[in-house]
Write an enzyme that holds these catalytic residues in place. Sequence first.
Site, mmCIF file in Angstrom:
data_model
loop_
_atom_site.group_PDB
_atom_site.id
_atom_site.type_symbol
_atom_site.label_atom_id
_atom_site.label_comp_id
_atom_site.label_asym_id
_atom_site.label_seq_id
_atom_site.Cartn_x
_atom_site.Cartn_y
_atom_site.Cartn_z
ATOM 1 N N LYS A 22 4.978 14.692 -49.660
ATOM 2 C CA LYS A 22 5.734 15.732 -48.936
ATOM 3 C C LYS A 22 6.473 15.148 -47.736
ATOM 4 C CE LYS A 22 3.752 18.536 -45.720
ATOM 5 N NZ LYS A 22 4.421 18.757 -44.436
ATOM 6 N N ASN A 23 5.748 14.415 -46.898
ATOM 7 C CA ASN A 23 6.375 14.011 -45.637
ATOM 8 C C ASN A 23 7.395 12.883 -45.802
ATOM 9 O OD1 ASN A 23 5.156 16.080 -44.315
ATOM 10 N ND2 ASN A 23 3.499 14.845 -43.439
ATOM 11 N N CYS A 117 3.849 24.110 -38.622
ATOM 12 C CA CYS A 117 2.478 24.524 -38.325
ATOM 13 C C CYS A 117 2.249 24.468 -36.824
ATOM 14 C CB CYS A 117 1.489 23.610 -39.039
ATOM 15 S SG CYS A 117 1.503 23.820 -40.825
ATOM 16 N N ARG A 122 4.691 21.041 -29.727
ATOM 17 C CA ARG A 122 5.127 19.887 -30.532
ATOM 18 C C ARG A 122 6.558 19.540 -30.106
ATOM 19 N NH1 ARG A 122 3.735 21.082 -36.751
ATOM 20 N NH2 ARG A 122 4.062 18.851 -36.993
ATOM 21 N N ASP A 307 -3.824 14.732 -40.671
ATOM 22 C CA ASP A 307 -3.593 15.688 -41.757
ATOM 23 C C ASP A 307 -4.757 15.744 -42.749
ATOM 24 O OD1 ASP A 307 -1.200 16.267 -40.569
ATOM 25 O OD2 ASP A 307 0.008 15.041 -41.919
ATOM 26 N N ARG A 399 3.287 25.358 -49.077
ATOM 27 C CA ARG A 399 4.316 24.529 -48.441
ATOM 28 C C ARG A 399 4.143 23.063 -48.825
ATOM 29 N NH1 ARG A 399 4.797 25.398 -42.150
ATOM 30 N NH2 ARG A 399 6.081 23.607 -42.612
#
Length: 430
Positions: A22-23, A117, A122, A307, A399
């Site tokens: 994903k990232n 999130c 952040r 994570d 997600r």
Amino acid sequence: MKRYIIHGGRPLHGTVTISGAKNAAVAILPATLLVEGVCRIENVPDISDVRLLLDILSSMGASIRRLSPNTLEIDCTHARDSEASDDLVRRIRASYYFIGAQLGRFGHARVALPGGCNFGPRPIDQHIKGFEAIGAMVDTSNGYVCATAPNDGLIGSRVNLDMVSVGATMNIMIGATLAIGTTVIENAAKEPHIVDLANFLNAMGAKISGAGTDVIKIRGVRALHGGFYSIIPDQIEAGTYMAAVAAAGGDVLIQNVIPKHMDCISAKLREMGARVIEYDDSIRVQRTNRLRRANVKTLPYPGFPTDMQPQIAVCMALANGVSVITESIYDTRFRYCQELNHMGASIKVDTKVAVINGVEKLMGCTLHACDLRAGAAMVIAGLAAEGETIIEQIEYIERGYENIIGKLTDLGACIKRVETPDNQSVPSAG
Ligand code: EPU
């Protein structure tokens, strides 16, 4: 109302295949904006964050073809420097990569401040520091980031990040790819997806070296061309399935992984008593006896990933003895602990430290996924718990996890996704 319903207490058995990272995908997709030509990208995870980014790219004039569920052709040759819809942008953290991508491609960017999130503040000051270092004027008033390059274009420079930031490292890399001269990012993040973004950009003609170390050098090129790229497997999705087997018990072969990326997670699960066997591109996890206690501190790669913190917490909640987790990346990433305590876990949180007194069993109940990885942890807890667990707000989970229901069902889990009108009662999974 969308929910998962899990009947827990069944060990997991079989084989699961991990999707693309994903990232990595959420940076590579915005970066296609720099490319004049067709990018064929394989192993793109089919998750809602990716679908949102594709919608944003389409709204900017990109032409997108889906060749198979996980292979896309993206052509941004005729992309316009139109503003992406605020509503779409605010729904996803990774939309901040459009700042670097628009700045690099068009010389200016206007992007709504990103969502994502909620783990406390952040900020994106390090991204901005990087863009300013390469010559951009940046303004962040009224909920937007507006950045403008000098008339002659961005100019390579040295950027020393004040903290290790995944997003800032990748965003500056994207912004500097088409700059004039060489940019050097010092104190860069080293996560596997940083290397993957660099490899993608290099496959399209960029000149980036050092990704995976803390000094990355980007020699600006005039243009990027189309090409082919395959995204790496998702380290965190793989780790999530590893933790699921450790918590629920069983014997599972996890395919399409890069075992080196999993070192820290494998080592922690072994320390806790799971058997972890590495092959070339797969990992087998077995767990029969009760897990042992352990401590963990989250750190940037190659340390233990933040994570994976909620997922390992579920293993610790069921382990013999007292475990301690220290979260060093985010201010508030322990909100899920009170949900686990509703299931019978014994976790005390003091700001960035969680002390987990392992219990013999968890009991199913109704839980609220409060973010993506917290939601994954609740799925794991539900698989390991006795009785029925209902997880609400599963949009968070979707997600980042492709086909989680299908993958877990194939491993023998009893898990269903149900959609009901808000006032209707929930049918049973059994
Ligand atoms: N930070 C700043 N200023 C900045 C940038 C970061 O203060 O300009 C702070 C953050 O507030 C945080 C720390 O530095 O406390 C690390 O943030 P980082 O920039 O590394 O994280 P990110 O880019 O916002 C990405 C992932 C997260 C993952 C982190 C850490 C994406 C879209 N998100 O976030 O992924 O937790 O790196 O590895 O790539 C997830 O996948 O569940 C997820 C939250």
